[in-house]
Design an enzyme around this catalytic site. Structure first.
Site, mmCIF file in Angstrom:
data_model
loop_
_atom_site.group_PDB
_atom_site.id
_atom_site.type_symbol
_atom_site.label_atom_id
_atom_site.label_comp_id
_atom_site.label_asym_id
_atom_site.label_seq_id
_atom_site.Cartn_x
_atom_site.Cartn_y
_atom_site.Cartn_z
ATOM 1 N N SER A 63 -2.522 2.278 -6.033
ATOM 2 C CA SER A 63 -3.732 1.464 -6.243
ATOM 3 C C SER A 63 -3.998 0.590 -5.032
ATOM 4 C CB SER A 63 -3.568 0.594 -7.488
ATOM 5 O OG SER A 63 -3.460 1.386 -8.646
ATOM 6 N N ARG A 69 1.241 -8.992 -10.482
ATOM 7 C CA ARG A 69 1.551 -8.545 -9.124
ATOM 8 C C ARG A 69 2.149 -9.651 -8.257
ATOM 9 N NH1 ARG A 69 1.048 -5.186 -12.147
ATOM 10 N NH2 ARG A 69 -0.344 -3.375 -12.105
ATOM 11 N N GLU A 117 -4.254 -4.812 -3.002
ATOM 12 C CA GLU A 117 -2.924 -4.682 -3.592
ATOM 13 C C GLU A 117 -1.980 -4.032 -2.586
ATOM 14 O OE1 GLU A 117 -0.881 -2.445 -7.417
ATOM 15 O OE2 GLU A 117 -2.763 -3.524 -7.692
#
Length: 297
Positions: A219, A173, A289
């Site tokens: 998410s 990420r 996130e």
């Protein structure tokens, strides 16, 4: 900075510059306040002119598809950048795809499938656009952007640059974008094959496990090393937890939902409550996130 000073802090562009634009309709959560200025550059050169000509200290936020984003109720100060149609082109090549930053991940996967190219099926399981996918090395269903990316083109205040996947130092990420850099397009390698069965599997898995038709942002928290965020949240008793119009999804508890009346403040506060409960139970601090940007109401 006054409104008069603000408009002079933005360079003259061929694209659109608008003040006070509501942003909630542009986000998947459908919450948040207005952009002080919403800018849609005409093309990559126009984007470079914007980055080079912004007054020092002028805030700049790249919205992308706004799929993994909570914009706070007070809105976004400075410039909110939204790449439109000129950045959405998808070009099929013999061994890959070149896609503009505004092209949706699903659209790129579908173009590859129509051309009989395999290797990009995972993009069909990622909500969002190519620019955001590159900027955060998005991944799903066993693959990440770093597994398929050849290069990304970025606009910077100094001009357009092209960086390889190795130069972007992609990790979980994360991508090491140059300062002030905005992804404009990217190339992904692929190979001849039939991706349809795998894409059908991904579609079925998403619909079975995720609230794909709800007002959500994907998410919410990153998976901590060695753990699944959803399992930690479930163990902490947060499945179905609510705050105002915000809810932890009962279908997949790493998803927050706007049930229809939620504010950005309620969504963010619910996420923080989940983090606190998980920390109390497991000693693990979940990392967001989803990005939370802007100012409170």
């Amino acid at each position: 900075m006054s409104a008069r000073d603000m408009i002079h802090a933005i360079p003259h562009l061929r694209g659109r510059v608008r003040a006070g634009v509501p942003l909630a309709p542009l986000t998947w959560f459908r919450v948040g306040g207005p952009a002080e200025w919403l800018v849609r550059p005409a093309d990559a050169e126009d984007l470079v002119a914007l980055l080079a000509g912004l007054a020092p200290g002028m805030p700049l936020t790249v919205l992308g598809a706004a799929s993994n984003l909570i914009i706070r109720d007070g809105g976004l100060p400075g410039v909110a950048l939204r790449l439109g149609g000129p950045f959405a082109e998808v070009v099929v090549e013999a061994d890959g795809i070149v896609a503009g930053a505004a092209a949706l991940d699903m659209t790129v996967a579908e173009h590859a499938a129509a051309a009989g190219l395999a290797g990009l099926e995972f993009l069909s399981g990622i909500p969002g656009s190519i620019g955001g996918a590159v900027a955060m090395n998005a991944g799903a269903y066993g693959a990440e952007v770093k597994d398929a990316l050849d290069w990304a083109e970025l606009a910077t205040p100094a001009g357009l640059v092209r960086l390889t996947a190795a130069e972007l130092d992609l990790s979980y990420r994360h991508a090491a974008l140059p300062p002030g850099g905005v992804v404009t397009r990217a190339r992904f390698h692929a190979w001849p094959g039939d991706p349809a069965p795998r894409m059908a599997e991904i579609r079925a898995a998403r619909e079975a496990a995720q609230p794909v038709r709800a007002r959500t942002g994907g998410s919410t928290f990153k998976n901590p090393p060695g753990h699944k965020a959803w399992a930690l949240i479930d163990a902490a008793g947060c499945r179905g937890l609510t705050r105002g119009g915000a809810q932890v999804s009962e279908k997949h508890c790493n998803f927050l939902l706007n049930t229809g009346t939620a504010t950005a403040a309620e969504l963010e506060a619910l996420g923080e409550e989940v983090r606190a409960r998980v920390l109390d139970l497991s000693g693990i601090s979940l990392e967001w996130e989803i990005k939370r940007l802007g100012v409170p109401a």
